[in-house]
Design a protein around this motif. Structure first.
Motif, mmCIF file in Angstrom:
data_model
loop_
_atom_site.group_PDB
_atom_site.id
_atom_site.type_symbol
_atom_site.label_atom_id
_atom_site.label_comp_id
_atom_site.label_asym_id
_atom_site.label_seq_id
_atom_site.Cartn_x
_atom_site.Cartn_y
_atom_site.Cartn_z
ATOM 1 N N PRO A 24 0.885 -1.148 0.150
ATOM 2 C CA PRO A 24 0.081 -0.092 -0.119
ATOM 3 C C PRO A 24 0.945 1.270 0.038
ATOM 4 O O PRO A 24 1.776 1.459 0.861
ATOM 5 C CB PRO A 24 -0.998 -0.112 1.147
ATOM 6 N N GLY A 25 0.442 2.394 -1.039
ATOM 7 C CA GLY A 25 1.031 3.469 -0.970
ATOM 8 C C GLY A 25 2.448 3.431 -1.791
ATOM 9 O O GLY A 25 2.943 4.451 -2.201
ATOM 10 N N ASP A 26 2.714 2.311 -2.462
ATOM 11 C CA ASP A 26 4.112 2.305 -3.277
ATOM 12 C C ASP A 26 3.561 2.415 -4.598
ATOM 13 O O ASP A 26 2.166 2.536 -4.923
ATOM 14 C CB ASP A 26 4.440 0.682 -3.284
ATOM 15 N N ALA A 69 -0.683 1.697 -8.960
ATOM 16 C CA ALA A 69 -0.742 2.652 -8.002
ATOM 17 C C ALA A 69 -2.004 2.406 -7.144
ATOM 18 O O ALA A 69 -3.013 1.955 -7.416
ATOM 19 C CB ALA A 69 -0.580 3.970 -8.690
ATOM 20 N N ASP A 70 -1.938 3.135 -6.077
ATOM 21 C CA ASP A 70 -3.126 3.276 -5.248
ATOM 22 C C ASP A 70 -4.363 4.061 -5.803
ATOM 23 O O ASP A 70 -3.800 5.222 -6.300
ATOM 24 C CB ASP A 70 -2.837 4.047 -3.717
ATOM 25 N N ALA A 71 -5.474 3.509 -5.780
ATOM 26 C CA ALA A 71 -6.408 4.362 -6.383
ATOM 27 C C ALA A 71 -6.996 5.720 -5.799
ATOM 28 O O ALA A 71 -7.107 6.552 -6.731
ATOM 29 C CB ALA A 71 -7.884 3.392 -6.398
ATOM 30 N N GLU A 72 -6.674 5.967 -4.634
ATOM 31 C CA GLU A 72 -6.642 7.314 -4.218
ATOM 32 C C GLU A 72 -5.501 8.051 -3.936
ATOM 33 O O GLU A 72 -5.521 8.860 -3.316
ATOM 34 C CB GLU A 72 -7.676 7.068 -2.716
ATOM 35 N N GLY A 73 -4.419 7.489 -4.386
ATOM 36 C CA GLY A 73 -3.224 7.923 -4.114
ATOM 37 C C GLY A 73 -2.848 9.468 -4.969
ATOM 38 O O GLY A 73 -3.802 9.762 -5.873
ATOM 39 N N VAL A 123 8.832 1.608 -6.438
ATOM 40 C CA VAL A 123 9.057 2.950 -5.619
ATOM 41 C C VAL A 123 8.220 3.069 -4.233
ATOM 42 O O VAL A 123 7.111 2.948 -4.273
ATOM 43 C CB VAL A 123 8.686 4.245 -6.574
ATOM 44 N N PRO A 124 8.962 3.143 -3.202
ATOM 45 C CA PRO A 124 8.387 2.814 -1.858
ATOM 46 C C PRO A 124 7.299 4.047 -1.428
ATOM 47 O O PRO A 124 7.688 5.007 -1.912
ATOM 48 C CB PRO A 124 9.633 2.495 -1.055
ATOM 49 N N ALA A 125 6.620 3.716 -0.849
ATOM 50 C CA ALA A 125 5.624 4.571 -0.258
ATOM 51 C C ALA A 125 6.238 5.922 0.313
ATOM 52 O O ALA A 125 5.787 7.031 0.257
ATOM 53 C CB ALA A 125 4.545 3.915 0.696
ATOM 54 N N ARG A 126 7.487 5.655 0.986
ATOM 55 C CA ARG A 126 8.025 6.794 1.542
ATOM 56 C C ARG A 126 8.634 7.749 0.775
ATOM 57 O O ARG A 126 8.897 9.099 0.999
ATOM 58 C CB ARG A 126 9.416 5.991 2.233
#
Length: 345
Positions: A24-26, A69-73, A123-126
């Protein structure tokens, strides 16, 4: 997926490896262009080990297209992006001082995190949270966007020695980094740019990039030429843009009193060189290193590229598909190319 897997120093093989798994978030990015850096060659040869793992995938100058990608990102599938690979922690003493490029807990894509000599990269969420991911403007090719990272490093380096209007600048080495230094020095208002480079083709590239004079250090007296062009004073700034230790001391002898010297290039593990410490002392020279980049340097670099204030398109002289990664690295190491790109359709 296919990837160039670094198994050990001097051992890189094209292998089938598991597709990167998205948390999640990546983001998962299809790599469209990854350019080969001199640091990649040093890692490959075992001359740089910090942050390097075996086996791993290296490659930190890249751009591509988001495929997961996250749908809401903040990013969506299909977006063209490039990524600042250096992810600071934001909490250590150096980050708090605003020096995130020397973060004590720095992690980077192509080092601690598998890199871009592959079909896909995670690509990490961070990296999203810290603002390391950037959309590529439509007028910028993937290859050009991949060069935002080395250009950002050059911006950091010249910031350290304050290259500005009216300065005389000597650049030692006309590889891709040296040529970026030429372009940035000229953009920043330098009145004189001299480049020292033994390769005839690279000297020609330096002139095209904006140098006023080029010197073949194997057959010409570089210091005499610099003194002649600066009314006997020496240059305001000297930049060592290739990792040859002996050039560090040479650079000290090319600048005027109170001149500024940048040891921009990285050197291999264990290398050292004598320096004329009396010259540093009595001439009040400023000698500094320059490591990596910060996020603001990356943003500035991408903006200058997107606005076409700095043109890097001619720098990519050789292109290979991922199956030819060994040949791509060999070409980059020989120095017969300006910049080598590994491209994926």
């Amino acid at each position: 997926m296919k990837a160039g897997l670094l198994q050990a120093p001097n051992v890189m093989e094209l292998r089938d490896v598991p597709d990167p798994k998205r948390e999640p978030g990546d983001l998962i990015v299809k790599v469209r262009a990854a350019t080969v850096c001199g640091t990649d060659i040093r890692i490959f040869r075992g001359r740089k080990t910090a942050g390097v793992r075996y086996p791993s995938v290296i490659g930190h100058e890249f751009a591509g297209e988001i495929v997961e990608a996250d749908a809401e990102g903040p990013f969506r599938v299909g977006q063209r992006v490039c990524i600042d690979p250096a992810i600071p922690c934001g909490a250590c003493a150096y980050c708090k001082l605003g020096h995130e490029n020397i973060c004590q807990n720095l992690t980077a894509i192509g080092y601690e995190i598998d890199g871009a000599f592959a079909e896909y990269v995670r690509v990490p969420a961070r990296a999203l949270a810290t603002g390391n991911v950037h959309e590529i403007p439509e007028n910028l090719a993937f290859e050009e966007a991949a060069l935002a990272e080395p250009f950002a490093c050059v911006i950091n380096g010249q910031e350290k020695v304050a290259v500005g209007p009216g300065d005389s600048v000597v650049i030692l080495g006309a590889g891709p980094i040296g040529l970026l230094h030429v372009k940035l020095a000229r953009f920043s208002g330098a009145s004189l740019v001299i480049v020292s480079e033994p390769s005839a083709s690279r000297r020609e590239a330096a002139l095209i990039a904006g140098a006023d004079f080029t010197v073949d250090p194997t057959s010409e007296d570089l210091r005499a030429i610099v003194l002649d062009q600066t009314r006997g004073l020496g240059a305001d700034v000297a930049i060592v843009a290739i990792g040859v230790p002996a050039l560090a001391d040479m650079a000290l002898h090319l600048v005027r009193r109170r001149g500024r010297v940048s040891l921009f290039a990285g050197f291999s593990i264990g290398e050292s060189a004598p320096l004329d410490i009396n010259l540093i002392h009595y001439s009040e020279l400023i000698l500094t290193g320059a490591f990596g980049l910060s996020r603001i340097h990356f943003e500035r670099a991408l903006d200058l590229l997107a606005r076409k204030r700095i043109d890097v398109a001619p720098f990519v002289t050789h292109r290979y598909g991922l199956p030819s990664i060994a040949e791509a690295l060999a070409t980059a190491e020989r120095g017969s190319a300006i910049k080598v790109a590994i491209v994926n359709d």
